[in-house]
Design a protein around this motif. Structure first.
Motif, mmCIF file in Angstrom:
data_model
loop_
_atom_site.group_PDB
_atom_site.id
_atom_site.type_symbol
_atom_site.label_atom_id
_atom_site.label_comp_id
_atom_site.label_asym_id
_atom_site.label_seq_id
_atom_site.Cartn_x
_atom_site.Cartn_y
_atom_site.Cartn_z
ATOM 1 N N GLY A 67 110.405 44.221 69.409
ATOM 2 C CA GLY A 67 109.505 44.674 68.365
ATOM 3 C C GLY A 67 108.055 44.254 68.541
ATOM 4 O O GLY A 67 107.185 44.694 67.798
ATOM 5 N N ASP A 465 101.845 41.718 66.954
ATOM 6 C CA ASP A 465 102.794 42.662 66.353
ATOM 7 C C ASP A 465 102.079 43.324 65.185
ATOM 8 O O ASP A 465 101.818 42.693 64.168
ATOM 9 C CB ASP A 465 104.039 41.898 65.873
ATOM 10 C CG ASP A 465 105.145 42.852 65.430
ATOM 11 O OD1 ASP A 465 104.977 44.066 65.605
ATOM 12 O OD2 ASP A 465 106.161 42.370 64.911
ATOM 13 N N GLY A 466 101.761 44.576 65.353
ATOM 14 C CA GLY A 466 100.976 45.255 64.326
ATOM 15 C C GLY A 466 99.647 44.551 64.176
ATOM 16 O O GLY A 466 98.966 44.258 65.158
ATOM 17 N N LEU A 467 99.297 44.241 62.941
ATOM 18 C CA LEU A 467 98.019 43.559 62.704
ATOM 19 C C LEU A 467 98.117 42.065 62.944
ATOM 20 O O LEU A 467 97.107 41.371 62.992
ATOM 21 C CB LEU A 467 97.562 43.799 61.257
ATOM 22 C CG LEU A 467 97.142 45.213 60.903
ATOM 23 C CD1 LEU A 467 96.607 45.252 59.489
ATOM 24 C CD2 LEU A 467 96.083 45.722 61.871
ATOM 25 N N GLY A 468 99.316 41.558 63.058
ATOM 26 C CA GLY A 468 99.477 40.122 63.177
ATOM 27 C C GLY A 468 99.288 39.640 64.602
ATOM 28 O O GLY A 468 99.849 40.210 65.543
ATOM 29 N N VAL A 476 111.296 34.302 63.837
ATOM 30 C CA VAL A 476 111.364 35.737 63.595
ATOM 31 C C VAL A 476 112.033 36.453 64.778
ATOM 32 O O VAL A 476 112.886 37.317 64.600
ATOM 33 C CB VAL A 476 109.950 36.300 63.330
ATOM 34 C CG1 VAL A 476 109.958 37.816 63.348
ATOM 35 C CG2 VAL A 476 109.421 35.784 61.994
ATOM 36 N N ARG A 480 115.466 38.644 64.918
ATOM 37 C CA ARG A 480 115.525 40.025 65.414
ATOM 38 C C ARG A 480 116.619 40.179 66.465
ATOM 39 O O ARG A 480 117.366 41.154 66.454
ATOM 40 C CB ARG A 480 114.177 40.435 66.032
ATOM 41 C CG ARG A 480 113.117 40.697 65.012
ATOM 42 C CD ARG A 480 111.841 41.220 65.653
ATOM 43 N NE ARG A 480 110.798 41.345 64.649
ATOM 44 C CZ ARG A 480 109.538 41.655 64.920
ATOM 45 N NH1 ARG A 480 109.160 41.888 66.158
ATOM 46 N NH2 ARG A 480 108.643 41.749 63.949
ATOM 47 N N GLU B 486 111.646 45.614 63.831
ATOM 48 C CA GLU B 486 110.731 45.217 62.764
ATOM 49 C C GLU B 486 111.366 44.317 61.714
ATOM 50 O O GLU B 486 110.722 43.942 60.759
ATOM 51 C CB GLU B 486 110.163 46.482 62.068
ATOM 52 C CG GLU B 486 109.664 47.552 63.029
ATOM 53 C CD GLU B 486 108.195 47.406 63.365
ATOM 54 O OE1 GLU B 486 107.600 46.375 63.024
ATOM 55 O OE2 GLU B 486 107.637 48.342 63.960
ATOM 56 N N PHE B 513 110.909 39.759 60.138
ATOM 57 C CA PHE B 513 109.667 40.458 59.751
ATOM 58 C C PHE B 513 108.502 39.485 59.885
ATOM 59 O O PHE B 513 107.842 39.434 60.908
ATOM 60 C CB PHE B 513 109.828 41.005 58.334
ATOM 61 C CG PHE B 513 108.572 41.545 57.727
ATOM 62 C CD1 PHE B 513 107.796 42.464 58.421
ATOM 63 C CD2 PHE B 513 108.167 41.155 56.457
ATOM 64 C CE1 PHE B 513 106.621 42.966 57.861
ATOM 65 C CE2 PHE B 513 106.996 41.662 55.896
ATOM 66 C CZ PHE B 513 106.231 42.557 56.595
ATOM 67 N N THR B 564 100.472 44.926 57.337
ATOM 68 C CA THR B 564 100.906 44.311 58.606
ATOM 69 C C THR B 564 100.984 45.287 59.770
ATOM 70 O O THR B 564 101.132 44.874 60.913
ATOM 71 C CB THR B 564 102.319 43.702 58.453
ATOM 72 O OG1 THR B 564 103.245 44.777 58.201
ATOM 73 C CG2 THR B 564 102.382 42.704 57.309
ATOM 74 N N LYS B 565 100.911 46.570 59.488
ATOM 75 C CA LYS B 565 101.169 47.621 60.482
ATOM 76 C C LYS B 565 102.573 47.469 61.090
ATOM 77 O O LYS B 565 102.808 47.733 62.260
ATOM 78 C CB LYS B 565 100.110 47.633 61.592
ATOM 79 C CG LYS B 565 98.743 48.120 61.128
ATOM 80 C CD LYS B 565 98.615 49.636 61.116
ATOM 81 C CE LYS B 565 97.272 50.092 60.573
ATOM 82 N NZ LYS B 565 97.159 49.974 59.100
ATOM 83 N N ARG B 566 103.499 47.001 60.286
ATOM 84 C CA ARG B 566 104.905 46.952 60.706
ATOM 85 C C ARG B 566 105.741 47.660 59.653
ATOM 86 O O ARG B 566 105.360 47.712 58.496
ATOM 87 C CB ARG B 566 105.397 45.505 60.814
ATOM 88 C CG ARG B 566 104.618 44.716 61.822
ATOM 89 C CD ARG B 566 105.103 43.291 61.894
ATOM 90 N NE ARG B 566 104.014 42.465 62.378
ATOM 91 C CZ ARG B 566 103.978 41.138 62.299
ATOM 92 N NH1 ARG B 566 104.981 40.484 61.753
ATOM 93 N NH2 ARG B 566 102.950 40.485 62.772
#
Lengths: 577, 577
Positions: A67, A465-468, A476, A480, B486, B513, B564-566
Motif C-alpha cells: 500500500g 503513503d498518500g499525503l503522509g 501499520v 496490512r 489501505e 491505516f 490523507t489521500k488514502r
C-alpha cells in the motif's frame, strides 16, 4: 545513545581542530539509501561546516510494504545540520536519483541543486505536482564544467553514457584527495563494436584518485553490454518484418533509444504516435533542449492513427513492465481509448523485466498474443540493453582509474560484495580497500585511509503513503500484511454497564476471512461462544474490558483457528451502556 | 446456462450413438488447469461412458490470491460423472502434478491411480498428512509397461528424463488413434554431450501419432539444455575449491542430482548431512526403492557435523528459493538450531529462481554473504539445469514423433503460443493444427480432426486456505487485497433506539491505516464528523441503519481521503440500544 555518542565525537573533533592546526583532515561520508536496495540513492560528504549531498532518490514499494507509494531516504541527520549543506549534486534524471526531492528539500533548507539541463527539466516538471513546495534553485552544468562549491569542496563533471541522456560522473576535490562518483553508466559502443569515450577514465588514472564510488547494479552480470547499435539494428529488422502496425513499449526515460527508433521510422516513411504522458513529456523536454531532432510531420496524434495504413504506423508507449495504469496494459486489456489490438500488430517490448514485475509482464504478453498480436521481448532477441555496466566494463573502468580505494555503491549487499570482488580481481586491492558498509554507516576518509566507523546515522525507511510522509510505520505495515493473509473479525459485545449482561446479540463483522453470509451456522456458533465467554467471566459484575477483550482475542482466535486453520486478526469491542 | 447447454449436447451425442452405430467416434478432451499458469496440471479424455484423467496438481498462490495456501483444479464436471472415471494417470511426483490428490479423490469416487513406484511413495507420504481421506488404490507401472484401462482406452508408458526420477510419458490408444502425452522432460546428455534415449521418440514417429501433447515451460528458451553432466562437473569444481564447509541448497525433488553430489562427496572423502524434511524423506524413498546407493558412513546427522573438520563436511538442504520456513533461510537468519554460518563456508545455490521468489533469494544471498560465506548461484556458473526441454529439444521431439496435431500444454498462453510456433516451424503445421485453448475449453478429437468446441467446462480457481477448500471466493480475496493496500476503519455508533441520539462517543478502530494512538487530534475530528453526520440526518427519529451506514461509508471515506489521500475500507456499525 548512538546520537549522543556521535555528537560528542563531532565536538571532540571540532575542539581538536581548534587547538591543533596540524591534525589531519577527516571526511565523514555516509549513504542514506542505495546500499541495501536498488533505489533510494542518496549520500553525503561532511567536512567541518560543509556538507555536499549527491542524489536524492526514491525506492518503489516492496512486497513487505503493501500500500505504500514510495520509500524515501531518512534525512533527519542532514535536517539537523541544514545550515551546513552547500549543494545537492544530481547525477541524472531517474526517479531513484531525483524522486525524494519534493519531500525533503524544505527540511534541508532548500539548498542549491547542481545538475544538467535535462535533469533539471525532469525535476522541475515533477515538482509541479507538489504545489506547496518551495521553488527550487538550480545551477545548470554540463560535462566538462567545474564548480568551486564551498571552501573545501570543488566538483568537476564528466559525461557518462546511461539510458537517460545527460548523466554525469563527478570528481569531488576534497581536503583528503579526489573522490570520484562514477554516476550510473555503461559503455557506449560504435558500429564496429569498439567502446567510445574511455579517455575520461584514462585521464582520471593520471590524477591519483583517492576513492572511486562505482555502481554495482550490473556487478553480477558477466561480460560486456549489448551495444545500443545492436539493439537499434534488431529493432529495425523487426520494423521491416512487421506486417501491420508496430507498437513498441519501453521506459519513458530511454530517450536516446527513442530518438533512434523515431529515425528508423522516418527512414521507412512511417508515422509515430506516442501514448503515455511521461514519455510525451520527456520527448518534449529533449526536443526543447535540442537533444532530439524529429522531422516535421513524423509525429501524429493517437486520433490520427486511423488515417494511415497499418504498415505506416509506429506507436511508442509506456507500460512494458505491465504497470496497470500505463498505456500498454490498457491496450492489452482493451481499455485504451484509441488503440485496440488487431491481428497482425507487432508488439516490441524493448525493456528487461524489473524484478517483481515478472507476473505483470506475463499477463501482458498473454493478453496481447491471445488477441493475435506478434509479441517480441528481450529474451527472444537483443531488443534491449541495460543501462548498467556489467563485470567486464566495471573492471575496465577500475583498471583505468586505479583508485586507492573502491566503494561499491548502488545495490543489494550481494551485488556490492560481487563488485568488491571485481575490484579485488581488477586491481589486486585488499578486502579492506574495497569498502562494504550498510546505509547509515559512517566511513571516515583521511588522506591515506578509509575507515569504517562505529557510528550509525538514522537511515531507516521513510514511507510515503498518500499525503503522509513517515506516518506509516512498522505497526501499520504489519497490520496490512496480517490483514492480507488472513483477514479480520470484529466482535462487538454490547453490555449493560451494571449487570455486565448482553443487551443484544454480539455483532460480528469480518472481511477477508470467510464470507459470513454464506456461513450463517458458523456465525451462530461464534455468537454462542462469545456469549458464554462473557457470562463465564466470574467478574462479570464489574466488567473489566481489557480482561474480557484479551480473553476474546485468545479464545475466539483459537476457536476460529480450530475450525478453519486460519488466524484472522480478532478485534473485540466492548460497548458498555 | 453453459451447464444446461452442455448437458443437452451430451444427451444428443449419447442418443445419436444409440441410433447410428456408424457415427465416427469423438473424444472429448479438456484441461482443468495448466493452460493459463505453471501448475495445477490436470486433464481428461472422455469417450462414451469412460473418462481417463492425467495428473491432479496444485498451483502455488499468486500476488492476487493473498493468504491462500494452494489453488487446485475445479473437478465439478468430473465429480458429476465419477462413475465414468476409469483411472488417473500420474506422470511424475512434482506437486504441480500430484498436489490436488488429497483434496479431490473422494469427490471423484477414489479412482485407481496408475503411476510409478517412486511417485506412488511420494503421493502416499503426503496423504499421511490428510488422515480423513480414503485409502488410495494404486497400480504401479514402470517404463515399457502397458495397461488396458477400459474398453476404449489402453495406455503404454515410456520413461522420460526430468528433474525427478521415474517420470513417464503416455501413449494413449483411443478410438480415434494414438494420443501421446509426453510428460515433462528434457534431454539426457552423456559425458560427450550426445543426447541419450531418443529411440522412444523415433519409435513413436513410426506409429502414426494422432496428437502430441507437449509441455511449453521451456518453449521460449532458446537452444538446448545444460547437461546434468556439466552441472555435476561445475559442482565438483566448487567442491575442490571450497576452503571449508560446503552447504548446497537445491530442490528436494532433484534426486538424480543429489545422488551424483553425494557420489562426489564420497570420492572426496567428505561426510554428508541433510537438512530439510522433504529432502530427507525423498532420499529415504529413493534408497528404499534401490534408486540411490549411498555408502555406509557417508550420511551423518546434523549433530555430528561438529565432530569433523570443516573441509570434510557437505550439508545438503532445502530452501534455495528463500522460502521462509526452509533450512537455508533458517541458516541465513541464524535460526537454524545446528548450523550457523561461519567465514569460509561455501554456499552453492543449485537451482534457478522460480518467478516471484526474486526478492527472497536476494535476501538469502545478502544475508549469507554478509556473514562471510562465499555464495555461488546459477547466474555465475552452470550449477543448475532446468528440468524442461528448451526450443531445440522440443522441436527435435516434434520432428521425430511427427504427429498430425500438436497440443502445447503446461504454461501461460504466451509460452504455449511460442510452442505452437515451434511446432509450425518444426513440422510445417498450420495454426489450426497446433491447438491453443484455455482451461475448461473442450476439444473434440475425431480420427481426422481436432476441433475446438464452444463448450466450456468449469475450470475456475478452487482455493485451499487452511481447512477450507473452495470457501475463499473473489469477495474475500478482494477484501484482503484492499485491506493490504489501505487498511480499514471500523466506526461504531451506539444510538438510542427511540431518540436516535448517541449514547456514547463513537468508537473507532483502525488497522493498517494510520496509527491512531499517534493521531489523537485526527481521531477527535473524525468523531465530530461522525456525530454531525448522524444528527444532521433528517430522519433521525426513525433510524434507518442502512441509510446512515452508506452515508458514513461515503462521507467519512471522502473525509479520510481528503485528509490523507488514502482510501481505507470504512466499516460502519450502528448499535441500537
Amino acid at each position: 545513545m548512538i546520537k549522543e555518542k556521535r555528537n560528542k565525537d563531532i565536538k571532540k573533533n571540532n575542539n581538536r581542530k581548534g587547538f591543533q592546526k596540524k591534525e589531519e583532515p577527516v571526511i565523514r561520508f555516509a549513504c542514506l539509501g542505495g546500499l541495501e536496495e536498488i533505489g533510494r540513492n542518496m549520500m553525503f560528504f561532511e567536512y567541518e561546516n560543509e556538507i555536499i549531498i549527491i542524489d536524492a532518490g526514491l525506492q518503489f514499494p516492496e512486497e513487505e510494504t503493501p500500500g505504500i507509494d514510495y520509500i524515501i531516504p531518512n534525512v533527519s541527520y542532514l535536517a539537523e545540520r541544514k545550515e551546513k549543506i552547500k549543494a545537492i549534486i544530481i547525477t541524472h534524471g531517474h526517479y531513484d536519483h531525483i524522486g525524494a526531492i519534493p519531500y525533503i528539500m524544505q527540511k534541508l533548507g532548500n539548498p542549491l541543486i547542481i545538475t544538467t539541463a535535462i535533469t533539471k527539466e525532469i525535476i522541475a516538471r515533477r515538482q509541479e505536482e507538489f504545489p506547496n513546495t518551495p521553488k527550487l534553485n538550480f545551477d545548470i552544468v554540463k560535462a566538462g564544467d567545474s564548480r568551486k562549491i564551498s571552501k573545501n569542496f570543488k566538483a568537476e563533471f564528466f559525461g557518462v553514457t546511461h539510458n537517460i541522456p545527460d548523466g554525469f560522473g563527478t570528481i569531488l576535490n576534497t581536503p583528503v584527495g579526489k573522490i570520484v562518483h562514477a554516476g550510473e553508466f555503461k559503455f557506449d559502443y560504435d558500429i564496429k563494436g569498439n567502446p567510445r569515450g574511455l579517455e575520461i577514465w584514462e585521464k582520471l588514472g593520471k590524477e591519483k584518485i583517492h576513492t572511486l564510488l562505482i555502481e554495482s547494479t550490473g556487478a553480477e552480470d558477466q561480460g560486456n553490454s549489448i551495444s545500443e547499435r545492436v539493439v537499434e539494428k534488431e529493432i529495425e529488422k523487426l520494423f521491416k518484418k512487421a506486417p501491420g502496425r508496430i507498437i513498441l513499449g519501453t521506459f519513458a526515460s530511454l530517450l536516446d533509444r527513442l530518438a533512434e527508433i523515431i529515425k528508423i521510422a522516418e527512414r521507412m516513411d512511417k508515422r509515430v504516435a506516442i501514448s503515455g504522458s511521461s514519455m510525451k513529456s520527456n520527448i518534449q523536454i529533449a526536443r526543447n533542449l535540442g537533444l532530439m531532432k524529429i522531422k516535421k510531420g513524423t509525429l501524429i496524434s493517437l486520433d490520427e492513427i486511423r488515417k494511415y495504413n497499418d504498415d505506416k504506423i509506429v506507436i511508442l508507449c509506456t507500460g512494458a513492465q505491465g504497470e496497470s495504469n500505463a498505456s500498454l496494459m490498457k491496450i492489452a486489456t482493451g481499455e485504451h481509448r484509441q488503440i485496440k489490438i488487431k491481428k497482425g500488430d507487432s508488439i516490441i517490448l524493448s525493456s528487461s523485466i524489473v524484478p517483481g514485475n515478472e507476473r505483470s509482464v506475463q499477463i501482458l504478453k498473454d493478453d496481447l498474443s491471445r488477441q493475435g498480436a506478434l509479441v517480441y521481448h528481450y529474451k527472444m532477441m537483443d531488443i534491449h540493453s541495460s543501462g548498467h555496466a556489467p563485470q567486464e566494463e566495471l573492471k575496465t573502468v577500475m583498471k583505468m582509474v586505479k583508485p586507492r580505494f573502491i566503494f561499491p555503491m548502488h545495490g543489494y549487499y550481494f551485488m556490492r560484495w560481487r563488485n568488491a570482488q571485481n575490484a579485488q580481481e581488477a586491481l589486486g586491492l585488499k578486502p579492506s580497500e574495497t569498502i562494504l558498509v550498510d546505509n547509515g554507516q559512517v566511513v571516515l576518509f583521511t588522506k591515506e585511509s578509509a575507515k569504517i566507523s562505529d557510528e550509525i546515522i538514522p537511515a531507516y525507511y521513510v514511507m510515503v503513503d498518500g499525503l503522509g510522509v513517515g506516518d506509516v510505520g512498522e505497526v501499520v505495515l504489519r497490520d496490512r500484511r496480517m490483514l492480507a493473509q488472513e483477514g479480520m473479525v470484529v466482535i462487538i459485545a454490547t453490555l449493560d454497564r451494571r449487570s455486565g449482561r448482553f443487551l443484544k446479540n454480539p455483532d460480528i463483522i469480518s472481511r477477508g476471512f470467510i464470507y459470513l453470509r454464506e456461513n450463517k451456522e458458523f456465525v451462530e456458533e461464534l455468537r454462542k461462544r462469545i456469549k458464554s465467554l462473557v457470562s463465564r467471566n466470574p467478574r462479570h459484575q464489574h466488567i473489566e474490558s481489557d480482561y474480557i477483550k484479551s480473553l476474546m482475542r485468545d479464545q475466539i482466535g483459537q476457536f476460529l483457528y480450530n475450525r478453519t486453520k486460519r488466524r484472522p486478526m480478532v478485534l473485540p469491542v466492548i460497548i458498555e451502556v
